[in-house]
Design a protein around this motif. Structure first.
Motif, PDB file in Angstrom:
ATOM      1  N   LEU A 237       6.399   5.252   6.355  1.00  0.00           N
ATOM      2  CA  LEU A 237       5.619   5.851   5.325  1.00  0.00           C
ATOM      3  C   LEU A 237       6.132   6.350   4.049  1.00  0.00           C
ATOM      4  N   ASP A 238       5.346   6.428   3.231  1.00  0.00           N
ATOM      5  CA  ASP A 238       5.845   6.956   1.748  1.00  0.00           C
ATOM      6  C   ASP A 238       5.964   8.237   1.781  1.00  0.00           C
TER       7      ASP A 238
ATOM      8  N   LEU B   8       9.215  12.699   1.209  1.00  0.00           N
ATOM      9  CA  LEU B   8       9.170  11.482   0.626  1.00  0.00           C
ATOM     10  C   LEU B   8      10.150  10.323   1.045  1.00  0.00           C
ATOM     11  N   ARG B   9       9.755   9.336   1.083  1.00  0.00           N
ATOM     12  CA  ARG B   9      10.599   8.261   1.571  1.00  0.00           C
ATOM     13  C   ARG B   9      11.883   8.128   0.821  1.00  0.00           C
TER      14      ARG B   9
ATOM     15  N   GLU C 104       2.108   8.457  -7.990  1.00  0.00           N
ATOM     16  CA  GLU C 104       3.570   8.038  -8.423  1.00  0.00           C
ATOM     17  C   GLU C 104       3.967   6.674  -7.811  1.00  0.00           C
ATOM     18  N   PHE C 105       3.775   6.589  -6.530  1.00  0.00           N
ATOM     19  CA  PHE C 105       4.050   5.446  -5.725  1.00  0.00           C
ATOM     20  C   PHE C 105       3.289   4.157  -6.121  1.00  0.00           C
TER      21      PHE C 105
ATOM     22  N   ARG D 102       0.923  -1.151   0.100  1.00  0.00           N
ATOM     23  CA  ARG D 102       0.063  -0.002   0.114  1.00  0.00           C
ATOM     24  C   ARG D 102       0.725   1.155   0.050  1.00  0.00           C
ATOM     25  N   VAL D 103       0.171   2.387  -0.693  1.00  0.00           N
ATOM     26  CA  VAL D 103       0.920   3.727  -0.495  1.00  0.00           C
ATOM     27  C   VAL D 103       0.304   4.173   0.935  1.00  0.00           C
ATOM     28  N   LEU D 104       1.169   4.576   1.858  1.00  0.00           N
ATOM     29  CA  LEU D 104       0.742   5.254   3.020  1.00  0.00           C
ATOM     30  C   LEU D 104       1.301   6.843   3.219  1.00  0.00           C
ATOM     31  N   VAL D 105       0.103   7.435   3.679  1.00  0.00           N
ATOM     32  CA  VAL D 105       0.666   9.085   3.640  1.00  0.00           C
ATOM     33  C   VAL D 105       0.353   9.335   5.177  1.00  0.00           C
TER      34      VAL D 105
END
Length: 396
Positions: A340-341, A366-367, A392-393, A315-318
């Motif tokens: 987190l991403d 960003l990561r 993007e992720f 998953r993408v995590l914000v």
């Protein structure tokens, strides 16, 4: 922005057309207006012309002295035709392919996109033929904005289905129609707003979060084609159309709602301002006021974002970091510690961008080490910048 032809047909809701036209122009759209003869029984050409900033296309002006045909000109000019209000008669003509008036001829002459805002009595809207025509129009690629449930125009009719959506919501629907669907297929879970941790039935610990940032993310993602679930703490904001909204109050309720949908989600944006602590004791009855000092014992609430990061998978995590100082080092640490991403750093004590404001000024960390400083902008614009990175992720 787009070239929008607003077609006004004969219904009481025609009186809302000038407001709709002004809203469209204020948002930067180029606007023209067409009015049927029956529409002009409810609203004057002058009112429409002033609101649109130009002449009104009417039956009298259909064919020009120089040989030009107005319906061809309008169909080629408009990037989208918004029929508001849309009568049952206008919808029927379009569904059947008739062209015996300026509006139906314009639609048949190759209008690129068409959206309808139905406005009629509930009995007319629910009539089998009207429903058949509505399905036909949708099959032709036309969009239906509404109708809504509410007070009907005719005396003694009370409430029912058939009320035209308000101009503000029509503007939102139009924006969604015109927005490229670059997030189609994404399943997005968003949290927003504050939580309340009750001391007794009338007192609670909370914060001033309005929920605007999280709601902006949910609405922007919906417009871009994502399937969105919004878990919202207590706010005064209306539920966004086209979004599943789950209402919660406490941090524990928010945790349960988020975890219950986590397996479904491909991306999560945790914009909620979740309370860090809750009272150790909660009274079932309202506590009387006393003159003596009162000490509260607090328990830490679960760290929902950290829990999500520990089970992140693909998953993408914000996450969000609200600070009162620079906070860059703390945000970077939180980004890594919670897996987190992306983390969105903003400041509660900067004038015009704190809790409840319409604008925000953030830094995106960003990561991969990128640090993107955004100037002050509307929260909806911030939401789109966040979603650009989510995309993007997700695509990567």
């Amino acid at each position: 922005m787009a070239r929008v032809l607003v077609a006004v047909t004969g219904g009481v809701a025609a009186i809302k057309a000038p407001h709709l036209l002004r809203l469209l122009r204020a948002q930067g759209h180029e606007v023209r207006v067409l009015a049927t003869p029956r529409a002009l029984e409810f609203i004057t050409p002058l009112s429409l012309a002033v609101a649109a900033g130009g002449e009104v296309a009417t039956e009298e002006a259909w064919f020009r002295p120089d040989g030009r045909a107005l319906h061809i000109e309008l169909a080629r000019w408009a990037e989208v035709v918004l029929v508001a209000p849309a009568t049952a008669d206008a919808m029927a003509k379009a569904a059947l392919g008739l062209a015996d008036d300026l509006l139906s001829a314009t639609l048949l002459a190759g209008a690129k996109r068409v959206a309808w805002a139905p406005a009629m009595n509930e009995a007319m809207w629910l009539a089998p033929k009207t429903q058949e025509h509505a399905r036909t129009l949708e099959a032709m690629g036309h969009a239906l904005f509404g109708p809504a449930y509410g007070p009907l125009a005719a005396v003694g009719e009370g409430e029912g289905w058939g009320r035209m959506l308000e101009p503000e919501e029509l503007l939102e629907r139009l924006q969604a129609l015109l927005t490229p669907k670059d997030l189609k297929g994404l399943k997005l879970l968003v949290s927003a707003g504050p939580t309340r941790e009750y001391l007794d039935p009338v007192r609670f610990l909370s914060n001033p979060s309005s929920g605007r940032m999280g709601y902006a993310v949910a609405e922007a993602a919906r417009d871009r084609g994502a399937e969105v679930v919004l878990v919202s703490g207590p706010t005064t904001l209306p539920a966004p159309w086209g979004v599943e909204v789950v209402r919660v109050e406490s941090a524990l309720e928010m945790r349960e709602a988020i975890l219950g949908r986590y397996s479904w989600a491909q991306a999560v944006v945790m914009a909620a301002a979740v309370a860090d602590y809750r009272p150790a004791e909660v009274s079932r009855e309202k506590e009387p006021k006393v003159a003596a000092e009162k000490v509260l014992r607090l328990l830490p609430n679960p760290d929902i974002l950290k829990e999500l990061g520990e089970n992140k998978g693909p998953r993408v995590l914000v996450g969000f970091a609200m600070e009162t100082g620079e906070g860059l080092a703390r945000a970077k640490e939180k980004l890594l510690r919670k897996n987190l991403d992306l983390i969105v750093l903003n400041w509660v004590n900067r004038e015009g961008v704190g809790f409840g404001s319409l604008e925000n000024e953030v830094v995106l960390l960003l990561r991969d080490g990128r640090v993107l400083e955004l100037p002050r902008m509307k929260k909806r614009q911030v939401a789109d910048r966040i979603l650009d990175l989510v995309k993007e992720f997700w695509k990567g």
